[in-house]
Design a protein around this motif. Structure first.
Motif, PDB file in Angstrom:
ATOM      1  N   TRP A  88      87.025  48.159  40.440  1.00  0.00           N
ATOM      2  CA  TRP A  88      87.611  47.340  39.556  1.00  0.00           C
ATOM      3  C   TRP A  88      88.175  46.148  40.064  1.00  0.00           C
ATOM      4  CZ3 TRP A  88      92.683  46.085  39.913  1.00  0.00           C
ATOM      5  CH2 TRP A  88      93.581  46.588  40.704  1.00  0.00           C
ATOM      6  N   LEU A  89      88.861  46.392  41.502  1.00  0.00           N
ATOM      7  CA  LEU A  89      89.393  45.323  42.186  1.00  0.00           C
ATOM      8  C   LEU A  89      88.184  44.253  42.464  1.00  0.00           C
ATOM      9  CD1 LEU A  89      91.704  44.002  43.261  1.00  0.00           C
ATOM     10  CD2 LEU A  89      91.815  45.473  45.342  1.00  0.00           C
ATOM     11  N   ALA A  90      87.122  44.732  42.856  1.00  0.00           N
ATOM     12  CA  ALA A  90      85.929  43.894  43.557  1.00  0.00           C
ATOM     13  C   ALA A  90      85.608  43.168  42.339  1.00  0.00           C
ATOM     14  CB  ALA A  90      84.751  44.844  43.993  1.00  0.00           C
ATOM     15  N   GLU A  91      85.453  43.718  41.329  1.00  0.00           N
ATOM     16  CA  GLU A  91      85.153  42.904  40.113  1.00  0.00           C
ATOM     17  C   GLU A  91      85.968  41.774  39.573  1.00  0.00           C
ATOM     18  OE1 GLU A  91      82.364  46.474  38.050  1.00  0.00           O
ATOM     19  OE2 GLU A  91      84.517  46.116  37.162  1.00  0.00           O
ATOM     20  N   ALA A  92      87.386  42.184  39.808  1.00  0.00           N
ATOM     21  CA  ALA A  92      88.380  41.338  39.643  1.00  0.00           C
ATOM     22  C   ALA A  92      88.354  39.991  40.408  1.00  0.00           C
ATOM     23  CB  ALA A  92      89.707  41.994  39.574  1.00  0.00           C
ATOM     24  N   LEU A  93      88.034  40.377  41.651  1.00  0.00           N
ATOM     25  CA  LEU A  93      88.024  39.255  42.786  1.00  0.00           C
ATOM     26  C   LEU A  93      86.800  38.357  42.398  1.00  0.00           C
ATOM     27  CD1 LEU A  93      89.184  41.176  46.130  1.00  0.00           C
ATOM     28  CD2 LEU A  93      90.349  39.649  44.616  1.00  0.00           C
ATOM     29  N   THR A  94      85.572  39.137  42.129  1.00  0.00           N
ATOM     30  CA  THR A  94      84.533  38.253  41.674  1.00  0.00           C
ATOM     31  C   THR A  94      84.647  37.507  40.490  1.00  0.00           C
ATOM     32  OG1 THR A  94      82.978  40.344  42.503  1.00  0.00           O
ATOM     33  CG2 THR A  94      81.888  38.496  40.871  1.00  0.00           C
ATOM     34  N   ALA A  95      85.505  37.907  39.579  1.00  0.00           N
ATOM     35  CA  ALA A  95      85.672  37.182  38.509  1.00  0.00           C
ATOM     36  C   ALA A  95      86.638  36.046  38.720  1.00  0.00           C
ATOM     37  CB  ALA A  95      86.608  37.978  37.243  1.00  0.00           C
ATOM     38  N   VAL A  96      87.604  36.077  39.655  1.00  0.00           N
ATOM     39  CA  VAL A  96      88.525  34.837  40.219  1.00  0.00           C
ATOM     40  C   VAL A  96      87.471  33.800  40.743  1.00  0.00           C
ATOM     41  CG1 VAL A  96      90.204  34.413  41.589  1.00  0.00           C
ATOM     42  CG2 VAL A  96      90.394  36.268  40.295  1.00  0.00           C
ATOM     43  N   ALA A  97      86.878  34.456  41.536  1.00  0.00           N
ATOM     44  CA  ALA A  97      85.735  33.283  42.300  1.00  0.00           C
ATOM     45  C   ALA A  97      84.933  32.741  41.383  1.00  0.00           C
ATOM     46  CB  ALA A  97      84.824  34.089  43.073  1.00  0.00           C
ATOM     47  N   TYR A  98      84.422  33.473  40.137  1.00  0.00           N
ATOM     48  CA  TYR A  98      83.653  32.886  39.206  1.00  0.00           C
ATOM     49  C   TYR A  98      84.524  31.666  38.290  1.00  0.00           C
ATOM     50  CZ  TYR A  98      80.831  32.319  35.020  1.00  0.00           C
ATOM     51  OH  TYR A  98      80.022  31.775  33.956  1.00  0.00           O
ATOM     52  N   THR A  99      85.605  32.233  38.035  1.00  0.00           N
ATOM     53  CA  THR A  99      86.672  31.333  37.158  1.00  0.00           C
ATOM     54  C   THR A  99      86.871  29.997  37.665  1.00  0.00           C
ATOM     55  OG1 THR A  99      87.676  33.209  36.285  1.00  0.00           O
ATOM     56  CG2 THR A  99      88.931  31.199  35.968  1.00  0.00           C
ATOM     57  N   PHE A 100      87.076  30.067  39.084  1.00  0.00           N
ATOM     58  CA  PHE A 100      87.384  28.721  39.960  1.00  0.00           C
ATOM     59  C   PHE A 100      86.223  27.840  40.221  1.00  0.00           C
ATOM     60  CE2 PHE A 100      91.418  30.982  40.905  1.00  0.00           C
ATOM     61  CZ  PHE A 100      92.328  29.896  40.770  1.00  0.00           C
ATOM     62  N   ALA A 101      84.993  28.487  40.607  1.00  0.00           N
ATOM     63  CA  ALA A 101      83.899  27.696  40.920  1.00  0.00           C
ATOM     64  C   ALA A 101      82.599  28.065  40.454  1.00  0.00           C
ATOM     65  CB  ALA A 101      83.832  27.527  42.537  1.00  0.00           C
ATOM     66  N   GLY A 102      82.512  28.977  39.469  1.00  0.00           N
ATOM     67  CA  GLY A 102      81.266  29.130  38.786  1.00  0.00           C
ATOM     68  C   GLY A 102      80.258  30.066  39.882  1.00  0.00           C
ATOM     69  N   ALA A 103      79.336  29.927  39.800  1.00  0.00           N
ATOM     70  CA  ALA A 103      78.300  30.465  40.576  1.00  0.00           C
ATOM     71  C   ALA A 103      78.542  30.077  41.937  1.00  0.00           C
ATOM     72  CB  ALA A 103      76.701  30.098  40.258  1.00  0.00           C
ATOM     73  N   SER A 104      78.930  29.000  42.486  1.00  0.00           N
ATOM     74  CA  SER A 104      79.168  28.610  43.697  1.00  0.00           C
ATOM     75  C   SER A 104      80.283  29.464  44.133  1.00  0.00           C
ATOM     76  CB  SER A 104      79.510  27.073  43.767  1.00  0.00           C
ATOM     77  OG  SER A 104      78.381  26.237  43.312  1.00  0.00           O
ATOM     78  N   GLY A 105      81.397  29.529  43.455  1.00  0.00           N
ATOM     79  CA  GLY A 105      82.485  30.638  43.887  1.00  0.00           C
ATOM     80  C   GLY A 105      81.899  31.765  44.174  1.00  0.00           C
ATOM     81  N   LEU A 106      80.870  32.671  43.501  1.00  0.00           N
ATOM     82  CA  LEU A 106      80.307  33.681  43.889  1.00  0.00           C
ATOM     83  C   LEU A 106      79.578  33.721  45.111  1.00  0.00           C
ATOM     84  CD1 LEU A 106      78.881  34.708  40.377  1.00  0.00           C
ATOM     85  CD2 LEU A 106      81.138  35.347  41.109  1.00  0.00           C
ATOM     86  N   ILE A 107      78.884  32.906  45.345  1.00  0.00           N
ATOM     87  CA  ILE A 107      78.087  32.549  46.636  1.00  0.00           C
ATOM     88  C   ILE A 107      79.314  32.726  47.677  1.00  0.00           C
ATOM     89  CG2 ILE A 107      76.530  31.513  47.878  1.00  0.00           C
ATOM     90  CD1 ILE A 107      75.331  30.705  45.232  1.00  0.00           C
ATOM     91  N   ALA A 108      80.076  31.649  47.585  1.00  0.00           N
ATOM     92  CA  ALA A 108      81.129  31.361  48.654  1.00  0.00           C
ATOM     93  C   ALA A 108      81.832  32.836  48.882  1.00  0.00           C
ATOM     94  CB  ALA A 108      82.429  30.331  48.087  1.00  0.00           C
ATOM     95  N   LEU A 109      82.227  33.638  47.795  1.00  0.00           N
ATOM     96  CA  LEU A 109      82.837  34.799  48.046  1.00  0.00           C
ATOM     97  C   LEU A 109      81.724  35.710  49.100  1.00  0.00           C
ATOM     98  CD1 LEU A 109      84.888  36.870  47.843  1.00  0.00           C
ATOM     99  CD2 LEU A 109      83.973  37.605  45.377  1.00  0.00           C
ATOM    100  N   LYS A 110      80.594  35.694  48.728  1.00  0.00           N
ATOM    101  CA  LYS A 110      79.759  36.788  49.432  1.00  0.00           C
ATOM    102  C   LYS A 110      79.630  36.103  50.920  1.00  0.00           C
ATOM    103  CE  LYS A 110      75.271  36.131  49.537  1.00  0.00           C
ATOM    104  NZ  LYS A 110      73.692  35.871  49.194  1.00  0.00           N
ATOM    105  N   ILE A 111      79.335  35.004  51.077  1.00  0.00           N
ATOM    106  CA  ILE A 111      79.364  34.300  52.654  1.00  0.00           C
ATOM    107  C   ILE A 111      80.569  34.570  53.249  1.00  0.00           C
ATOM    108  CG2 ILE A 111      79.358  32.126  53.795  1.00  0.00           C
ATOM    109  CD1 ILE A 111      76.691  32.927  52.623  1.00  0.00           C
ATOM    110  N   LEU A 112      81.960  34.542  52.595  1.00  0.00           N
ATOM    111  CA  LEU A 112      83.252  34.915  53.316  1.00  0.00           C
ATOM    112  C   LEU A 112      83.063  36.448  53.635  1.00  0.00           C
ATOM    113  CD1 LEU A 112      86.228  34.087  53.784  1.00  0.00           C
ATOM    114  CD2 LEU A 112      86.644  34.466  51.566  1.00  0.00           C
ATOM    115  N   LEU A 113      82.753  37.338  52.929  1.00  0.00           N
ATOM    116  CA  LEU A 113      82.786  38.430  53.225  1.00  0.00           C
ATOM    117  C   LEU A 113      81.952  38.871  54.371  1.00  0.00           C
ATOM    118  CD1 LEU A 113      82.785  40.138  49.787  1.00  0.00           C
ATOM    119  CD2 LEU A 113      84.768  40.002  51.272  1.00  0.00           C
TER     120      LEU A 113
END
Length: 511
Positions: A88-113
């Motif tokens: 649930w927490l990983a999904e919430a962080l994923t949703a935060v990244a998507y809310t702020f920057a869409g697909a680019s936010g998801l990719i940025a989160l992946k790269i950050l990790l």
């Protein structure tokens, strides 16, 4: 005069030292940019996998409600039952990244990790007196083990980071003080809510503790002798207790016993094959680590070697564990491999670099970042796998009811079609669906056993792949009409109507 001359001489003497430190700092920065650029270049390209859509939907639900949503409202076969969302927490962080920057936010989160994993390993190697260039080279095999498993944003990425952090803590506890173990409880307090892979980290902590209770390495005396439980027991107890810091308490730990259930129908749960490309790389890494331990002038610590052996066994149970071995290999064997090949990899951290040594890696790193940036704008959606056009037409029609769908398409469908349509199954599998329900879905897709039992649950719409037997069976099933089909999917309805459309098997993007 003599005092002034002395001060002038000291000033002149300090200039080379300052210059050396400046060049050393520039070299470190340049290597860091090179690593970040290379990692971003190779990992920026991101494809949607079957579970992405569910992770996003469930994460957005958590953000909208402010709590973990327990009743399942997406499937018509579960009856709104409570489900255990261990990510649930990983999904919430994923949703935060998507809310702020869409697909680019998801990719940025992946790269950050991934950058954080690389930073932990690199910092450990530098602390172990491996030269900056050597530490960067030792990251290459690690990246190779990660690459096949990081084409999409998955909660497993959080486990890679958690595993790297925990191994670093254990290494520090091994080499300096057991007080480092007190960093483990907060790590597990977060990790338990991010992904079920925390079980692997906990197993390694307990294995390390067991080895020390039996054999015990005392850093001060440099002799083997039993370690008192008073030295590590309290930290271990708090670490175990921290795994209960989740919305489900002990129920989560009981539920995660399903992680040990064989999944023969899923390729990533198959054992690693030594002849495959990843298997050959695995063998090469084992050989390098063995040679490193034998030739290194540093005495290998048996407890850490045992942890590496345990990590090496994991891919033999399931291919998906290969990144964990890569992380353990870099953290535990890396410094010994560097020490065994000093001309190639090792070197004092205080060695003076050439004045211009930082220019080339900095230029390459910046160029890689510039090239990779456009890849971070959208996530690729394979139109040859996902029923893109079929789902678009269903959405446009505004149909509501119950959708019988394949396992791999369930979360794609619920992302695009909920709440109007509820699905028969999706990628959450055992977190929501019983073994009997899952078997029922498999029988439906493959046309085995009582294959139409799923239809008798009251399905209104059927969406199936043309590659499976159910496609031909449904065309012969009384009371069902083929409404649409293309090269990928076929939609059938209990209500006749509609006309077939042309195929759409191109690659789409998700922004």
């Amino acid at each position: 005069m003599a005092g002034r001359a002395l001060r002038d001489a000291q000033t002149v003497a300090s200039v080379p030292i300052i210059a050396t430190r400046r060049h050393a700092l520039l070299s470190e920065v340049a290597v860091g940019v090179l690593i970040a650029g290379a990692l971003t270049f190779f990992f920026a390209r991101t494809k949607a996998d079957p579970d992405l859509w569910g992770h996003l939907r469930f994460g957005l639900d958590s953000l909208a409600t402010g709590h973990v949503v327990r009743p399942d409202t997406y499937s018509y076969v579960t009856g709104d039952q409570q489900w255990v969302n261990h990510e649930w927490l990983a999904e919430a962080l994923t949703a935060v990244a998507y809310t702020f920057a869409g697909a680019s936010g998801l990719i940025a989160l992946k790269i950050l990790l991934l950058l954080l994993v690389a930073a932990i390993v690199y910092a450990h190697l530098r602390h172990s007196d491996v030269a900056a260039g050597g530490a960067a080279l030792l990251l290459v095999p690690l990246f190779a083990t990660l690459l096949p498993w990081t084409g999409s944003l998955r909660p497993q990425l959080f486990s890679y980071l958690g595993f790297a952090v925990i191994l670093s803590i254990l290494i520090r506890a091994e080499k300096s003080s057991t007080r480092w173990l007190w960093w483990a409880p907060p790590v597990f307090g977060l990790w338990v809510n991010l992904h079920g892979g925390f079980l692997a980290g906990l197993a390694f902590v307990l294995l390390w503790a067991a080895l020390h209770v039996v054999f015990g390495w005392r850093p001060v005396t440099r002799r083997w002798q039993p370690v008192s439980l008073r030295a590590i027991g309290p930290a271990l107890a708090v670490t175990i207790f921290a795994t209960l810091m989740n919305p489900y308490g002990m129920d989560l730990l009981v539920f995660l016993q399903t992680a040990f259930t064989p999944r023969s129908e899923i390729a990533e749960w198959h054992p690693l094959h030594p002849i495959a490309a990843e298997g050959i790389g695995y063998v090469v890494m084992l050989v390098l680590s063995t040679i490193g331990f034998v030739r290194s002038r540093r005495r290998p610590r048996p407890a850490l070697v045992a942890l590496l052996i345990a990590a090496a066994l994991l891919p033999l149970t399931a291919r998906r564990h290969l990144p964990l071995f890569g992380i353990a290999w870099a953290l535990i064997a890396g410094e010994h491999i560097a020490n065994a090949w000093p001309r190639l990899l090792a070197g004092s951290s205080t060695r003076s670099p050439r004045r211009s040594a930082w220019v080339l890696p900095l230029a390459i790193g910046l160029a890689a970042l510039a090239i990779a940036t456009p890849r971070m704008k959208a996530i690729e959606v394979d139109g040859g796998f996902f029923p893109v056009r079929a789902v678009e037409l269903i959405k446009e029609s505004g149909i509501e009811g119950r959708l019988a769908v394949a396992f791999d398409w369930g979360e794609y469908a619920l992302w695009h079609l909920s709440p109007g349509l509820k699905v028969s199954v999706d990628g959450r599998r055992e977190t929501v669906y019983s073994d009997a329900v899952y078997a029922e879905s498999v029988d439906f897709i493959y046309g085995t056993g009582d294959w139409d039992r799923l239809l008798r649950r009251g399905a209104d719409v059927v969406l199936v792949s043309r590659q499976f037997p159910v496609y031909n069976l449904m065309k012969l099933e009384p009371g069902w009409s083929l409404v649409y089909e293309d090269d990928v999917a076929a939609r059938l309805s209990a209500i006749a109507g509609g006309q077939p459309h042309g195929p759409d098997t191109t690659t789409h993007t998700f922004r």
